[in-house]
Design a protein around this motif. Structure first.
Motif, PDB file in Angstrom:
ATOM      1  N   LYS A  64      31.606  30.609  38.583  1.00 28.36           N
ATOM      2  CA  LYS A  64      32.987  30.156  38.393  1.00 28.36           C
ATOM      3  C   LYS A  64      34.019  31.261  38.685  1.00 28.36           C
ATOM      4  CE  LYS A  64      31.993  26.397  35.222  1.00 28.36           C
ATOM      5  NZ  LYS A  64      30.535  26.405  35.115  1.00 28.36           N
ATOM      6  N   ILE A  65      33.751  32.023  39.777  1.00 30.29           N
ATOM      7  CA  ILE A  65      34.690  33.070  40.211  1.00 30.29           C
ATOM      8  C   ILE A  65      35.546  32.474  41.327  1.00 30.29           C
ATOM      9  CG2 ILE A  65      34.912  35.432  41.092  1.00 30.29           C
ATOM     10  CD1 ILE A  65      31.900  35.800  40.451  1.00 30.29           C
ATOM     11  N   GLY A  66      36.848  32.705  41.316  1.00 27.18           N
ATOM     12  CA  GLY A  66      37.701  32.226  42.405  1.00 27.18           C
ATOM     13  C   GLY A  66      37.331  32.946  43.689  1.00 27.18           C
ATOM     14  N   PHE A  67      37.389  32.287  44.815  1.00 20.29           N
ATOM     15  CA  PHE A  67      36.962  32.988  46.024  1.00 20.29           C
ATOM     16  C   PHE A  67      37.983  32.962  47.146  1.00 20.29           C
ATOM     17  CE2 PHE A  67      35.033  28.810  45.873  1.00 20.29           C
ATOM     18  CZ  PHE A  67      35.381  28.249  47.084  1.00 20.29           C
ATOM     19  N   ILE A  68      39.141  32.415  46.904  1.00 18.52           N
ATOM     20  CA  ILE A  68      40.096  32.339  48.008  1.00 18.52           C
ATOM     21  C   ILE A  68      40.873  33.648  48.151  1.00 18.52           C
ATOM     22  CG2 ILE A  68      42.091  31.083  48.934  1.00 18.52           C
ATOM     23  CD1 ILE A  68      40.904  28.618  47.447  1.00 18.52           C
ATOM     24  N   PHE A  69      41.286  34.223  47.034  1.00 20.35           N
ATOM     25  CA  PHE A  69      42.134  35.414  47.132  1.00 20.35           C
ATOM     26  C   PHE A  69      41.391  36.715  46.823  1.00 20.35           C
ATOM     27  CE2 PHE A  69      44.909  31.845  45.936  1.00 20.35           C
ATOM     28  CZ  PHE A  69      45.650  31.783  47.102  1.00 20.35           C
ATOM     29  N   GLU A  70      40.084  36.602  46.537  1.00 19.47           N
ATOM     30  CA  GLU A  70      39.360  37.826  46.197  1.00 19.47           C
ATOM     31  C   GLU A  70      38.469  38.275  47.335  1.00 19.47           C
ATOM     32  OE1 GLU A  70      37.272  37.690  42.460  1.00 19.47           O
ATOM     33  OE2 GLU A  70      38.893  36.497  41.596  1.00 19.47           O
ATOM     34  N   ARG A  71      38.425  39.577  47.553  1.00 19.67           N
ATOM     35  CA  ARG A  71      37.539  40.092  48.608  1.00 19.67           C
ATOM     36  C   ARG A  71      36.124  40.252  48.067  1.00 19.67           C
ATOM     37  NH1 ARG A  71      39.634  45.129  51.776  1.00 19.67           N
ATOM     38  NH2 ARG A  71      37.558  44.856  52.616  1.00 19.67           N
ATOM     39  N   SER A  72      35.154  40.268  48.981  1.00 18.74           N
ATOM     40  CA  SER A  72      33.755  40.424  48.559  1.00 18.74           C
ATOM     41  C   SER A  72      33.526  41.809  47.991  1.00 18.74           C
ATOM     42  CB  SER A  72      32.833  40.221  49.755  1.00 18.74           C
ATOM     43  OG  SER A  72      32.939  38.900  50.199  1.00 18.74           O
ATOM     44  N   CYS A  73      32.689  41.870  46.964  1.00 12.47           N
ATOM     45  CA  CYS A  73      32.359  43.177  46.404  1.00 12.47           C
ATOM     46  C   CYS A  73      30.881  43.238  46.035  1.00 12.47           C
ATOM     47  CB  CYS A  73      33.241  43.484  45.195  1.00 12.47           C
ATOM     48  SG  CYS A  73      33.037  42.319  43.849  1.00 12.47           S
ATOM     49  N   CYS A  74      30.377  44.449  45.805  1.00  8.28           N
ATOM     50  CA  CYS A  74      28.984  44.644  45.411  1.00  8.28           C
ATOM     51  C   CYS A  74      28.784  44.034  44.020  1.00  8.28           C
ATOM     52  CB  CYS A  74      28.663  46.140  45.377  1.00  8.28           C
ATOM     53  SG  CYS A  74      27.150  46.541  44.491  1.00  8.28           S
ATOM     54  N   PRO A  75      27.742  43.232  43.824  1.00 16.04           N
ATOM     55  CA  PRO A  75      27.550  42.600  42.516  1.00 16.04           C
ATOM     56  C   PRO A  75      27.195  43.594  41.407  1.00 16.04           C
ATOM     57  CG  PRO A  75      25.775  41.979  44.045  1.00 16.04           C
ATOM     58  CD  PRO A  75      26.773  42.761  44.833  1.00 16.04           C
ATOM     59  N   VAL A  76      26.749  44.818  41.798  1.00 17.31           N
ATOM     60  CA  VAL A  76      26.357  45.806  40.777  1.00 17.31           C
ATOM     61  C   VAL A  76      27.530  46.741  40.436  1.00 17.31           C
ATOM     62  CG1 VAL A  76      24.720  47.632  40.169  1.00 17.31           C
ATOM     63  CG2 VAL A  76      23.966  45.698  41.575  1.00 17.31           C
ATOM     64  N   CYS A  77      28.069  47.444  41.461  1.00 19.84           N
ATOM     65  CA  CYS A  77      29.120  48.434  41.172  1.00 19.84           C
ATOM     66  C   CYS A  77      30.534  47.867  41.375  1.00 19.84           C
ATOM     67  CB  CYS A  77      28.927  49.683  42.032  1.00 19.84           C
ATOM     68  SG  CYS A  77      29.205  49.405  43.795  1.00 19.84           S
ATOM     69  N   HIS A  78      30.609  46.638  41.888  1.00 23.68           N
ATOM     70  CA  HIS A  78      31.893  45.943  42.113  1.00 23.68           C
ATOM     71  C   HIS A  78      32.829  46.648  43.085  1.00 23.68           C
ATOM     72  CE1 HIS A  78      30.712  43.033  39.116  1.00 23.68           C
ATOM     73  NE2 HIS A  78      30.407  44.025  38.299  1.00 23.68           N
ATOM     74  N   HIS A  79      32.288  47.576  43.892  1.00 28.68           N
ATOM     75  CA  HIS A  79      33.098  48.220  44.927  1.00 28.68           C
ATOM     76  C   HIS A  79      33.385  47.189  46.016  1.00 28.68           C
ATOM     77  CE1 HIS A  79      34.436  51.033  47.970  1.00 28.68           C
ATOM     78  NE2 HIS A  79      34.360  52.029  47.098  1.00 28.68           N
TER      79      HIS A  79
END
Ligand code: ZN
Length: 244
Positions: A27-42
């Motif tokens: 349930k994460i929004g995906f239109i305005f957010e860029r992809s990031c690493c699922p572990v470190c969130h970079h």
């Protein structure tokens, strides 16, 4: 050469589907957010997001935290490519190629959701049904479309009502795919699905000694349909010989 290009375009869709399924489940929004690493969130750069190539070059590890990235990324990108090649080589017209590609990607998305939460929304099923009806209407309806709809789904529904062992989503999929591939096609897809699921269940039993957890069937229905699409003519001949 053409197939390689089509495959690469498909991998981009595979990557997008993977990200979409990941975010929908959480349930994460995906239109305005860029992809990031699922572990470190970079946040990921463009070079981190080239399908398959980035994964292979970085040996399946995040550029920033060096943690291992699950094989799910690589597998869905590969499947996106395989989806594209299957549709490119098999459907009759360009519009059918696109519609089939849409269906395969929707099934890949539903598979990823099914593996994680074992819950397929009816809205996805409805979209699948609508796209299927458009394809069948282009091809021309026949009695086999109607038989295909019920020949597997109806017996499964009866079994499900008695034993409650089969998920409603699986039955709906057999209904819609039966409409699409007709009587013989859906019998083949059903047999392949049961074959793959049995092998997987046996593997899990031996490897993990895991008897209790329910098996998500949608990924196997998707894989069976994909294999059917690649070898449609051969499989139909085999079934006809087997039945006579
Ligand atoms: Zn990381």
């Amino acid at each position: 050469m053409e197939n390689i290009f089509v495959f690469f375009i498909g991998t981009i869709f595979g990557s997008f589907i993977n990200a979409t399924a990941y975010r929908v489940v959480r349930k994460i929004g995906f239109i305005f957010e860029r992809s990031c690493c699922p572990v470190c969130h970079h946040q990921l750069s463009f070079l981190d997001m080239i399908p398959i190539v980035s994964y292979v070059l970085k040996q399946g590890r995040c550029t920033y935290c060096k943690n291992k990235i699950t094989k799910r990324y690589l597998i869905t990108e590969l499947l996106g490519g395989i989806n594209a090649v299957a549709c490119w080589n098999s459907a009759e017209s360009t519009i059918q190629q696109f519609l089939f590609f849409y269906i395969f990607n929707l099934l890949l998305f539903m598979s990823l959701v099914d593996i994680e939460i074992k819950e397929i929304k009816d809205s996805y099923q409805l979209i699948l049904l609508i796209v299927t009806i458009i394809i069948v209407s282009i091809e021309k309806w026949s009695i086999n479309n109607y038989i295909g709809m019920i020949i597997i789904s109806l017996p499964l529904l009866v079994i499900a009502l008695i034993t409650k062992s089969i998920g409603g989503a699986d039955i709906k999929l057999f209904f819609t795919l039966g409409l699409l591939v007709k009587t013989k096609g859906i019998i083949i897809i059903y047999l392949l699905t049961i074959g793959f699921a049995s092998i997987f269940a046996f593997y899990r039993l031996v490897k993990e000694n895991n008897k209790k957890e329910e098996i998500a069937l949608v990924p196997f229905i998707y894989l069976a349909f994909l294999i059917y699409k690649y070898f449609e003519k051969h499989l139909l001949v085999c079934l006809t010989i087997w039945l006579t």
